[in-house]
Design an enzyme around this catalytic site. Structure first.
Site, PDB file in Angstrom:
ATOM      1  CB  CYS A   8      18.002-115.889  10.758  1.00  0.00           C
ATOM      2  SG  CYS A   8      16.809-114.649  10.190  1.00  0.00           S
ATOM      3  CG  ASN A  11      16.902-109.090   9.934  1.00  0.00           C
ATOM      4  OD1 ASN A  11      16.992-107.886   9.750  1.00  0.00           O
ATOM      5  ND2 ASN A  11      16.746-109.588  11.144  1.00  0.00           N
ATOM      6  CB  CYS A  13      11.361-116.044  10.344  1.00  0.00           C
ATOM      7  SG  CYS A  13      10.209-116.045   8.956  1.00  0.00           S
ATOM      8  CB  SER A  15      17.694-112.664  13.210  1.00  0.00           C
ATOM      9  OG  SER A  15      17.284-112.164  11.963  1.00  0.00           O
ATOM     10  CG  ASP A 124      13.976-120.359   7.840  1.00  0.00           C
ATOM     11  OD1 ASP A 124      12.964-119.735   8.241  1.00  0.00           O
ATOM     12  OD2 ASP A 124      14.659-119.994   6.865  1.00  0.00           O
TER      13      ASP A 124
END
Length: 157
Positions: A8, A11, A13, A15, A124
């Site tokens: 993401c 890194n 949240c 992924s 996100d």
């Protein structure tokens, strides 16, 4: 051994949560010796930091422990090394494919593996509330289950 990298932006949240969910499903299937699993971010905003506390809490509510992970930035070497690279959204997909060069075929969207899902991206949740983290967990649970099933069907795990 099959290697899988979840990516993401930061890194902290999406992924690391995807890494946690995939690792959980792999272990439940007794396949932990067949996979190398990691996560990274396209940006180095949070390198060395643990996942966002809200992501840790949301994942923990579903029995997924990501508290020991730490953020790192993806490198061109990662895109040569990992067999499968899963981007959380189209912006990170484009950045990864550009960085991957001739290995761009290894990069796909995470939700390509979520059966019956109309969404293309894992939103996100960083700037939102608890509902965004719950949505993220549901999407990643489905997509990582689908990924494992697809890799097993291909004989890749």
């Amino acid at each position: 051994m099959t290697s899988v990298l979840f990516v993401c932006m930061g890194n902290v949240c999406r992924s690391p949560s995807a890494e946690g969910y995939f690792r959980h499903h792999v272990e439940a299937a007794g396949l932990e010796d067949e996979f190398d699993i990691d996560s990274a971010g396209t940006h180095g905003y949070h390198v060395g930091r643990p996942p966002d506390s809200r992501a840790i809490t949301a994942c923990a509510r579903h029995g997924i422990d990501i508290s020991s992970l730490s953020a790192r930035q993806v490198s061109a070497a990662d895109l040569q090394q990992y067999d499968h690279v899963l981007a959380m959204d189209t912006q990170n997909l484009a950045a990864l494919r550009q960085l991957a060069g001739e290995h761009a075929g290894r990069v796909r969207l995470m939700l390509d593996y979520a059966p019956g899902q109309d969404r293309r991206e894992v939103p996100d949740p960083y700037y939102g509330g608890d509902e965004g983290f719950e949505l993220m967990c549901g999407l990643l649970d489905s997509a990582t289950r689908g990924l494992l099933a697809a890799l097993r069907a291909e004989g890749d795990g």
